[in-house]
Design a protein around this motif. Structure first.
Motif, short mmCIF file in Angstrom:
data_model
loop_
_atom_site.label_atom_id
_atom_site.label_comp_id
_atom_site.label_asym_id
_atom_site.label_seq_id
_atom_site.Cartn_x
_atom_site.Cartn_y
_atom_site.Cartn_z
N GLY A 78 0.81 -1.20 0.00
CA GLY A 78 0.00 0.00 0.00
C GLY A 78 0.84 1.25 0.00
O GLY A 78 2.08 1.20 -0.02
N GLY A 79 0.13 2.39 0.01
CA GLY A 79 0.83 3.66 0.03
C GLY A 79 -0.10 4.79 -0.34
O GLY A 79 -1.25 4.58 -0.74
N PRO A 80 0.38 6.03 -0.26
CA PRO A 80 -0.44 7.19 -0.61
C PRO A 80 -0.73 7.29 -2.10
O PRO A 80 -1.69 7.94 -2.51
N SER A 81 0.11 6.68 -2.94
CA SER A 81 -0.14 6.60 -4.38
C SER A 81 0.26 5.19 -4.80
O SER A 81 1.44 4.86 -4.82
N ALA A 82 -0.73 4.37 -5.10
CA ALA A 82 -0.44 2.95 -5.34
C ALA A 82 -1.52 2.36 -6.23
O ALA A 82 -2.45 3.05 -6.67
N GLU A 83 -1.41 1.06 -6.49
CA GLU A 83 -2.29 0.37 -7.43
C GLU A 83 -3.05 -0.74 -6.72
O GLU A 83 -2.44 -1.69 -6.21
N SER A 94 -3.92 5.31 -7.65
CA SER A 94 -5.01 5.61 -6.72
C SER A 94 -4.40 6.22 -5.47
O SER A 94 -3.42 5.69 -4.93
N PHE A 95 -4.99 7.31 -4.99
CA PHE A 95 -4.40 8.04 -3.87
C PHE A 95 -4.93 7.49 -2.54
O PHE A 95 -5.81 8.06 -1.91
N GLY A 96 -4.33 6.38 -2.16
CA GLY A 96 -4.66 5.67 -0.94
C GLY A 96 -5.05 4.24 -1.24
O GLY A 96 -6.12 3.99 -1.80
N VAL A 97 -4.17 3.29 -0.89
CA VAL A 97 -4.39 1.88 -1.19
C VAL A 97 -3.82 1.03 -0.06
O VAL A 97 -2.72 1.30 0.44
N VAL A 98 -4.56 0.00 0.35
CA VAL A 98 -4.05 -1.06 1.22
C VAL A 98 -4.49 -2.38 0.61
O VAL A 98 -5.68 -2.59 0.36
N ALA A 151 -8.53 -2.29 -0.21
CA ALA A 151 -9.37 -1.15 0.12
C ALA A 151 -8.63 0.08 -0.41
O ALA A 151 -7.43 0.24 -0.18
N PHE A 152 -9.34 0.96 -1.12
CA PHE A 152 -8.64 2.07 -1.77
C PHE A 152 -9.58 3.24 -2.00
O PHE A 152 -10.81 3.13 -1.89
N ASN A 153 -8.97 4.37 -2.32
CA ASN A 153 -9.69 5.58 -2.70
C ASN A 153 -10.00 5.48 -4.19
O ASN A 153 -9.10 5.57 -5.02
N GLY A 154 -11.27 5.30 -4.53
CA GLY A 154 -11.64 5.05 -5.91
C GLY A 154 -11.86 6.27 -6.77
O GLY A 154 -12.16 6.13 -7.95
N ARG A 170 -1.91 17.56 -11.56
CA ARG A 170 -1.11 16.34 -11.72
C ARG A 170 0.10 16.29 -10.79
O ARG A 170 0.75 15.26 -10.70
N TRP A 171 0.41 17.37 -10.11
CA TRP A 171 1.58 17.40 -9.22
C TRP A 171 1.21 17.13 -7.76
O TRP A 171 2.08 17.11 -6.90
N SER A 172 -0.06 16.92 -7.45
CA SER A 172 -0.48 16.79 -6.05
C SER A 172 -0.88 15.35 -5.73
O SER A 172 -1.17 14.55 -6.63
N ILE A 173 -0.88 15.03 -4.44
CA ILE A 173 -1.39 13.74 -3.94
C ILE A 173 -2.72 14.02 -3.26
O ILE A 173 -2.79 14.73 -2.27
N GLN A 174 -3.79 13.46 -3.81
CA GLN A 174 -5.15 13.81 -3.40
C GLN A 174 -5.75 12.69 -2.56
O GLN A 174 -6.59 11.91 -3.02
N LEU A 175 -5.29 12.59 -1.32
CA LEU A 175 -5.73 11.50 -0.44
C LEU A 175 -7.22 11.61 -0.13
O LEU A 175 -7.78 12.71 -0.04
N GLY A 176 -7.85 10.44 0.01
CA GLY A 176 -9.26 10.37 0.35
C GLY A 176 -9.54 9.10 1.13
O GLY A 176 -8.65 8.26 1.33
#
Length: 429
Positions: free
Chosen positions: A184-189, A222-226, A241-244, A251-257
C-alpha cells in the motif's frame, strides 16, 4: 519554436545527458557486486524479489518477461531503477484529430531489503508528462476518461501524475510454498485489473494508451491503497481497500481520500510463460462529473516466450488478451472493452507490435445524437529499430499507424476513415 516545443526539447536533452552521464559514471566506478548494466532481472533476481512474477502494483506477469533495468547492491540493499521515455510526434486523424509534439515517460525506483523472515520493497514512480504534454494531454481520437476545466476529457489521454506511485510491499514466507503480502501507500495500485499497460511487455513499444484503459487498468494510480493477499504455490488471491476517485487535473499533487472502494483479484501462473487474472471491484463515486458508483470486472491472459535463436534470432515475444467491463449505477447497460496486443522483439534490435481493440464509449455524443454508447474499434501496426543498443541503454526509432471502425452515425464528427500515426524516439535501460 513554441513554449511546448522548447520544453520538450529541453526535456529530451536532459534525459540524453543524464543517460550519457550515468553511463560514464558506471564505466568509471563499476566494481564486482556493483554492476548496474542492463540485465534480465527475472533470471538474476528471482531469488530475492517478492515474487518472480512481479508486475505493476501486486499484479503478476510471466516470469520469463525480460526486465531491463539498472541495479546496484549496497549494505544489504538492492537498489534498482528503470523507466521509459518516448519523444513523439503524434498526428491524430479526422476532423477531431490534431498533431502535437509530446513525450510519454515514467521513471521508477525500487529499494529492497530483508526484514525479519520476509522482504521489504519500497517503490517510487514519477512522470513528467504534465510538463511534456500538458493538459488537455495527448491527442487520441475516441479516447475518454477524467476531466479538464470541469468538462469530460474527450479525444485526449490525460497526462499521468508526477507521483505515479509511492508504495511499500512486504512479503513474509509462511510455509514452503505459502507466503503473505501486505502492500500500500499514498499513491499505489489496487488489486483490480491486469498489469497496467505502461508496464506490460506486450505494450512496451507502443507510446499510446489503449482506448479501453478506463475499463481495464485506470486505477493504477489511486491516492490511498491497502492490499493484502496470500500466495499459494502458483496461485494468489488478494483484496484491496482504496480511494476510488479519479485524480483531478492537478497532476503534481497527492489527493488523499477515504478508503471507500474495494476490489478482489485471483491470479495464476501455471508456467513461466503464462499468467491469468480475474478481478472485481466496487468504486464509490469515481467520476468527478457523474453521480453514482461503479462495478468493474476484468480478466486477462498474458503470454511471453523468449526467443533463443532460429530464423528470428534472439529476442522475445509477448502477447496479452484483456477484457474489462464497467457498470455504472444509474445506467442499464454495461461498457465492455476487448484488447489483443503483441510485441515481437527479433534479431535483438528489431520490434514489431500490434494492438487491436473493441471498446464501448458513452462520452462521444455529438449534439444531435441520443444513442447511449458506441462500439469503436482501433487497429494499430508499428515497428521500432534500436539505433543504439549496449549494456547500458537502448535508443530506438519507431513509427506506427492506427485504423478505426465505428458506427456510421459518427462519420460527421470523426470523418469516414480517420487514420492516426506516431513517429518517435524511445529511450530505456
Amino acid at each position: 519554436m513554441s513554449k511546448q516545443g522548447l520544453s520538450l526539447f529541453a526535456f529530451a536533452a536532459s534525459i540524453l545527458l543524464a543517460a550519457s552521464t550515468l553511463r560514464a559514471q558506471n564505466q568509471d566506478h563499476d566494481r564486482p557486486g556493483m554492476d548496474m548494466s542492463g540485465m534480465d532481472m527475472s533470471a538474476t533476481m528471482s531469488s530475492s524479489l517478492p515474487s518472480p512474477n512481479s508486475g505493476s502494483g501486486t499484479s503478476w506477469q510471466p516470469v520469463s518477461v525480460p526486465e531491463q533495468m539498472w541495479m546496484i547492491g549496497r549494505r544489504g540493499w538492492d537498489l534498482m531503477m528503470h523507466g521509459q521515455v518516448f519523444l513523439t510526434y503524434n498526428q491524430q486523424g479526422g476532423p477531431r484529430g490534431e498533431g502535437k509534439a509530446e513525450s510519454v515517460n515514467y521513471f521508477m525506483f525500487m529499494e529492497q531489503h530483508s526484514l525479519g523472515k520476509g522482504r521489504l520493497v519500497f517503490r517510487q514512480m514519477f512522470s513528467a508528462e504534465s510538463l511534456t504534454s500538458p493538459h488537455p494531454g495527448f491527442p487520441e481520437i475516441f479516447q475518454t476518461g477524467e476531466t479538464y476545466h470541469g468538462r469530460p476529457l474527450v479525444d485526449h489521454q490525460h497526462p499521468h501524475n508526477v507521483f505515479a506511485e509511492l508504495s511499500a510491499l512486504y512479503t513474509l514466507p509462511l510455509a514452503k510454498q505459502v507466503s503473505w503480502q501486505l502492500y500500500g501507500g499514498p499513491s499505489a495500485e489496487p488489486a483490480l485489473g491486469p498489469v497496467t499497460y505502461m508496464h506490460r511487455a506486450s505494450a512496451s513499444e507502443n507510446p499510446a494508451a489503449p482506448l479501453g484503459h478506463h475499463e481495464q487498468d485506470s486505477t493504477h494510480t489511486s491516492f490511498g491503497v491497502v492490499t493484502t493477499g496470500l500466495i499459494i504455490d502458483r496461485f494468489k488471491i488478494e483484496g484491496s481497500a482504496f480511494n476510488g476517485r479519479e485524480p483531478n487535473e492537478e497532476r503534481w499533487s497527492i489527493q488523499l481520500g477515504p478508503l471507500d472502494s474495494w476490489s478482489l483479484r485471483a491470479s495464476a501462473a501455471p508456467t513461466p510463460n503464462w499468467t491469468a487474472q480475474y478481478s472485481y471491484g466496487r468504486l464509490l463515486h469515481p467520476e468527478a462529473l457523474e453521480p453514482g458508483n461503479q462495478l468493474r470486472q476484468t480478466a486477462s491472459l498474458e503470454y511471453n516466450r523468449p526467443l533463443s535463436g532460429g530464423k528470428l534470432g534472439k529476442g522475445n515475444w509477448a502477447t496479452s488478451l484483456v477484457w474489462g467491463r464497467v457498470q455504472k449505477e444509474f445506467e442499464s447497460f454495461p461498457l465492455n472493452s476487448y484488447l489483443l496486443e503483441s510485441t515481437l522483439n527479433f534479431r535483438r534490435r528489431n520490434y514489431a507490435y500490434t494492438r487491436f481493440e473493441l471498446v464501448d464509449k458513452d462520452e462521444l455524443h455529438p449534439p444531435v445524437l441520443v444513442q447511449p454508447s458506441f462500439r469503436v474499434g482501433a487497429y494499430t501496426f508499428g515497428g521500432v529499430r534500436d539505433l543504439v543498443q549496449n549494456e547500458r541503454w537502448r535508443l530506438g526509432l519507431g513509427t506506427d499507424v492506427t485504423f478505426y471502425s465505428k458506427p456510421a452515425v459518427l462519420d460527421a464528427s470523426y470523418g469516414n476513415d480517420p487514420v492516426s500515426f506516431h513517429v518517435f524516439l524511445r529511450l530505456r535501460p
